[in-house]
Design a protein around this motif. Structure first.
Motif, PDB file in Angstrom:
ATOM      1  N   PHE A  32      10.650  -4.133  -9.552  1.00 35.85           N
ATOM      2  CA  PHE A  32      10.432  -3.943  -8.118  1.00 35.85           C
ATOM      3  C   PHE A  32       9.185  -4.700  -7.653  1.00 35.85           C
ATOM      4  N   GLU A  33       8.814  -5.769  -8.344  1.00 36.12           N
ATOM      5  CA  GLU A  33       7.584  -6.497  -8.015  1.00 36.12           C
ATOM      6  C   GLU A  33       7.600  -6.956  -6.560  1.00 36.12           C
ATOM      7  N   SER A  34       6.505  -6.651  -5.855  1.00 36.12           N
ATOM      8  CA  SER A  34       6.291  -7.041  -4.455  1.00 36.12           C
ATOM      9  C   SER A  34       7.367  -6.515  -3.504  1.00 36.12           C
ATOM     10  N   ALA A  35       8.101  -5.491  -3.902  1.00 39.30           N
ATOM     11  CA  ALA A  35       9.118  -4.900  -3.024  1.00 39.30           C
ATOM     12  C   ALA A  35       8.463  -3.951  -2.027  1.00 39.30           C
ATOM     13  N   ASP A  36       9.053  -3.827  -0.855  1.00 38.17           N
ATOM     14  CA  ASP A  36       8.600  -2.843   0.135  1.00 38.17           C
ATOM     15  C   ASP A  36       9.448  -1.593  -0.055  1.00 38.17           C
ATOM     16  N   LEU A  37       8.841  -0.576  -0.666  1.00 37.09           N
ATOM     17  CA  LEU A  37       9.523   0.688  -0.934  1.00 37.09           C
ATOM     18  C   LEU A  37       8.952   1.817  -0.090  1.00 37.09           C
ATOM     19  N   THR A  38       8.229   1.481   0.951  1.00 39.24           N
ATOM     20  CA  THR A  38       7.581   2.466   1.805  1.00 39.24           C
ATOM     21  C   THR A  38       8.556   3.573   2.200  1.00 39.24           C
ATOM     22  N   GLY A  39       8.204   4.827   1.855  1.00 42.23           N
ATOM     23  CA  GLY A  39       9.014   5.978   2.236  1.00 42.23           C
ATOM     24  C   GLY A  39      10.305   6.152   1.458  1.00 42.23           C
ATOM     25  N   ALA A  40      10.523   5.371   0.404  1.00 44.55           N
ATOM     26  CA  ALA A  40      11.773   5.482  -0.376  1.00 44.55           C
ATOM     27  C   ALA A  40      11.819   6.808  -1.138  1.00 44.55           C
ATOM     28  N   ASP A  41      13.016   7.290  -1.385  1.00 47.55           N
ATOM     29  CA  ASP A  41      13.236   8.562  -2.074  1.00 47.55           C
ATOM     30  C   ASP A  41      13.825   8.299  -3.461  1.00 47.55           C
ATOM     31  N   PHE A  42      12.984   8.429  -4.498  1.00 53.96           N
ATOM     32  CA  PHE A  42      13.405   8.260  -5.883  1.00 53.96           C
ATOM     33  C   PHE A  42      13.398   9.601  -6.622  1.00 53.96           C
ATOM     34  N   ARG A  43      13.462  10.724  -5.918  1.00 45.57           N
ATOM     35  CA  ARG A  43      13.427  12.031  -6.584  1.00 45.57           C
ATOM     36  C   ARG A  43      14.465  12.088  -7.694  1.00 45.57           C
ATOM     37  N   GLY A  44      14.044  12.553  -8.867  1.00 51.00           N
ATOM     38  CA  GLY A  44      14.959  12.745  -9.982  1.00 51.00           C
ATOM     39  C   GLY A  44      15.504  11.467 -10.604  1.00 51.00           C
ATOM     40  N   SER A  45      14.960  10.322 -10.259  1.00 48.23           N
ATOM     41  CA  SER A  45      15.465   9.047 -10.787  1.00 48.23           C
ATOM     42  C   SER A  45      14.950   8.758 -12.190  1.00 48.23           C
ATOM     43  N   TYR A  46      15.711   7.973 -12.928  1.00 45.22           N
ATOM     44  CA  TYR A  46      15.294   7.506 -14.247  1.00 45.22           C
ATOM     45  C   TYR A  46      14.783   6.085 -14.078  1.00 45.22           C
ATOM     46  N   LEU A  47      13.454   5.920 -14.093  1.00 45.42           N
ATOM     47  CA  LEU A  47      12.806   4.635 -13.819  1.00 45.42           C
ATOM     48  C   LEU A  47      11.999   4.124 -15.004  1.00 45.42           C
ATOM     49  N   ARG A  48      12.191   4.711 -16.167  1.00 44.86           N
ATOM     50  CA  ARG A  48      11.368   4.379 -17.330  1.00 44.86           C
ATOM     51  C   ARG A  48      11.255   2.867 -17.521  1.00 44.86           C
ATOM     52  N   GLY A  49      10.007   2.400 -17.654  1.00 46.85           N
ATOM     53  CA  GLY A  49       9.735   1.001 -17.921  1.00 46.85           C
ATOM     54  C   GLY A  49       9.873   0.076 -16.726  1.00 46.85           C
ATOM     55  N   ALA A  50      10.111   0.620 -15.541  1.00 46.26           N
ATOM     56  CA  ALA A  50      10.246  -0.224 -14.350  1.00 46.26           C
ATOM     57  C   ALA A  50       8.886  -0.797 -13.957  1.00 46.26           C
ATOM     58  N   SER A  51       8.923  -1.937 -13.288  1.00 49.12           N
ATOM     59  CA  SER A  51       7.694  -2.578 -12.828  1.00 49.12           C
ATOM     60  C   SER A  51       7.592  -2.463 -11.315  1.00 49.12           C
ATOM     61  N   PHE A  52       6.472  -1.898 -10.872  1.00 47.28           N
ATOM     62  CA  PHE A  52       6.191  -1.769  -9.443  1.00 47.28           C
ATOM     63  C   PHE A  52       4.958  -2.595  -9.072  1.00 47.28           C
ATOM     64  N   CYS A  53       4.698  -3.669  -9.824  1.00 45.98           N
ATOM     65  CA  CYS A  53       3.521  -4.509  -9.586  1.00 45.98           C
ATOM     66  C   CYS A  53       3.518  -5.040  -8.148  1.00 45.98           C
ATOM     67  N   SER A  54       2.416  -4.842  -7.463  1.00 53.05           N
ATOM     68  CA  SER A  54       2.207  -5.325  -6.092  1.00 53.05           C
ATOM     69  C   SER A  54       3.222  -4.775  -5.089  1.00 53.05           C
ATOM     70  N   ALA A  55       3.923  -3.712  -5.433  1.00 54.82           N
ATOM     71  CA  ALA A  55       4.899  -3.111  -4.515  1.00 54.82           C
ATOM     72  C   ALA A  55       4.191  -2.229  -3.488  1.00 54.82           C
ATOM     73  N   LYS A  56       4.804  -2.076  -2.323  1.00 52.73           N
ATOM     74  CA  LYS A  56       4.313  -1.168  -1.291  1.00 52.73           C
ATOM     75  C   LYS A  56       4.939   0.195  -1.548  1.00 52.73           C
ATOM     76  N   LEU A  57       4.101   1.178  -1.905  1.00 59.13           N
ATOM     77  CA  LEU A  57       4.597   2.495  -2.311  1.00 59.13           C
ATOM     78  C   LEU A  57       4.140   3.631  -1.398  1.00 59.13           C
ATOM     79  N   GLU A  58       3.643   3.321  -0.224  1.00 60.03           N
ATOM     80  CA  GLU A  58       3.163   4.358   0.688  1.00 60.03           C
ATOM     81  C   GLU A  58       4.278   5.343   1.005  1.00 60.03           C
ATOM     82  N   GLY A  59       4.052   6.633   0.660  1.00 58.16           N
ATOM     83  CA  GLY A  59       4.997   7.694   0.985  1.00 58.16           C
ATOM     84  C   GLY A  59       6.224   7.773   0.093  1.00 58.16           C
ATOM     85  N   VAL A  60       6.271   7.001  -0.988  1.00 60.28           N
ATOM     86  CA  VAL A  60       7.419   7.056  -1.902  1.00 60.28           C
ATOM     87  C   VAL A  60       7.430   8.408  -2.610  1.00 60.28           C
TER      88      VAL A  60
END
Length: 135
Positions: free
Chosen positions: A61-89
């Protein structure tokens, strides 16, 4: 010898506010520079029961805009959120073990919390049967 199938690449995808079913992203390797702000990742168990969460294992998810995204209960092991926008995720009850949050921006929610009221059916929230709940 079997050839490895080419995995889908959703880099630069513009899908703000989308409902994202876990089957659609199961094999996706990259969401780089995508706009998934306010997207809701979900799954279904017994139709029509809808549960929050998706499987984005090792996704980028590098440099992705995920502002306000809902990942509740997700399996994200090993994912990359480098430089991503995570406000309110919302990462509550998500597996974020070994994820990379280097240079990610914004405050997000995480942790393990009771999730009995997250299941939604055709008439709203699903109430657990009294005979199966702890007393």
């Amino acid at each position: 010898m079997l050839a490895r199938k080419k995995l889908p690449d959703f880099s630069n995808l513009q899908a703000p506010g989308s409902l994202v079913h876990w089957h659609w992203v199961l094999d996706v390797k990259s969401f780089k520079n995508s706009n998934l702000s306010d997207a809701k990742f979900y799954s279904t168990s017994v139709d029509p029961l809808v549960l929050p969460g998706g499987n984005c294992w090792m996704a980028d998810f590098e440099s992705a805009d995920l502002t306000g995204a809902d990942f509740r209960g997700s399996y994200l092991r090993g994912a990359s959120f480098c430089s991503a926008k995570l406000e309110g995720v919302d990462f509550r009850n998500a597996n974020i073990f070994e994820c990379n949050f280097t240079r990610a921006q914004g405050a997000f929610v995480s942790g393990n919390v009771p999730d009995d009221d997250w299941d939604v059916g055709p008439k709203g929230l699903i109430e657990p049967d009294a005979e199966f709940t702890s007393r």
